[in-house]
Design a protein around this motif. Structure first.
Motif, PDB file in Angstrom:
ATOM      1  N   VAL A  11      -5.102   7.999   1.245  1.00 37.58           N
ATOM      2  CA  VAL A  11      -3.536   7.439   1.871  1.00 37.58           C
ATOM      3  C   VAL A  11      -2.882   8.897   2.723  1.00 37.58           C
ATOM      4  O   VAL A  11      -2.990   9.895   2.315  1.00 37.58           O
ATOM      5  N   GLY A  12      -1.870   8.501   3.423  1.00 38.35           N
ATOM      6  CA  GLY A  12      -1.107   9.673   4.077  1.00 38.35           C
ATOM      7  C   GLY A  12       0.235   8.994   4.627  1.00 38.35           C
ATOM      8  O   GLY A  12       0.767   7.885   3.854  1.00 38.35           O
ATOM      9  N   HIS A  13       0.928   9.585   5.286  1.00 37.58           N
ATOM     10  CA  HIS A  13       2.205   9.067   5.944  1.00 37.58           C
ATOM     11  C   HIS A  13       3.446   9.906   5.209  1.00 37.58           C
ATOM     12  O   HIS A  13       4.374  10.185   6.056  1.00 37.58           O
ATOM     13  N   THR A  14       3.309   9.883   3.916  1.00 41.57           N
ATOM     14  CA  THR A  14       4.358  10.581   3.256  1.00 41.57           C
ATOM     15  C   THR A  14       3.986  12.021   3.020  1.00 41.57           C
ATOM     16  O   THR A  14       3.078  12.152   2.241  1.00 41.57           O
ATOM     17  N   SER A  15       4.650  12.998   3.644  1.00 42.48           N
ATOM     18  CA  SER A  15       4.177  14.336   3.470  1.00 42.48           C
ATOM     19  C   SER A  15       4.574  14.906   1.926  1.00 42.48           C
ATOM     20  O   SER A  15       5.428  14.472   1.290  1.00 42.48           O
ATOM     21  N   ASP A  31      -1.569  13.851   3.538  1.00 40.60           N
ATOM     22  CA  ASP A  31      -0.388  14.230   4.451  1.00 40.60           C
ATOM     23  C   ASP A  31       0.104  15.253   4.082  1.00 40.60           C
ATOM     24  O   ASP A  31       1.018  15.306   3.038  1.00 40.60           O
ATOM     25  N   SER A  33       1.539  17.768   5.702  1.00 40.36           N
ATOM     26  CA  SER A  33       2.301  18.484   6.918  1.00 40.36           C
ATOM     27  C   SER A  33       1.778  19.702   7.583  1.00 40.36           C
ATOM     28  O   SER A  33       2.339  20.317   8.074  1.00 40.36           O
ATOM     29  N   LYS A  35       0.761  18.937  10.464  1.00 39.94           N
ATOM     30  CA  LYS A  35       1.138  18.886  11.856  1.00 39.94           C
ATOM     31  C   LYS A  35       2.312  19.717  12.385  1.00 39.94           C
ATOM     32  O   LYS A  35       2.585  19.782  13.504  1.00 39.94           O
TER      33      LYS A  35
END
Length: 66
Positions: A11-15, A31, A33, A35
């Protein structure tokens, strides 16, 4: 997980501050961060005789087993 015959759910989306293994590494939050180009981790999954090896690739290029 048994229904779909999978070992892990990614899963991802929440840093998070890094790759996070939950529920005995069955759920993997990835996730980290990266990015933002200041820190972060990658998840590497290496098949290993029926038992996957989970490895975090760190921002500095090193690797750590999860």
């Amino acid at each position: 997980m048994a229904y779909f015959d999978v070992k892990h759910v990614v899963v991802g989306h929440t840093s998070q501050t890094g790759v996070l293994g939950l529920f005995n590494n069955k759920v993997l939050a990835v996730d980290s961060s990266i990015k933002n180009c200041q820190s972060g981790e990658l998840l590497l999954i290496a098949p290993n005789e029926g038992q996957d090896t989970l490895i975090c690739g760190l921002y500095d290029g090193s690797r750590v087993t999860l």
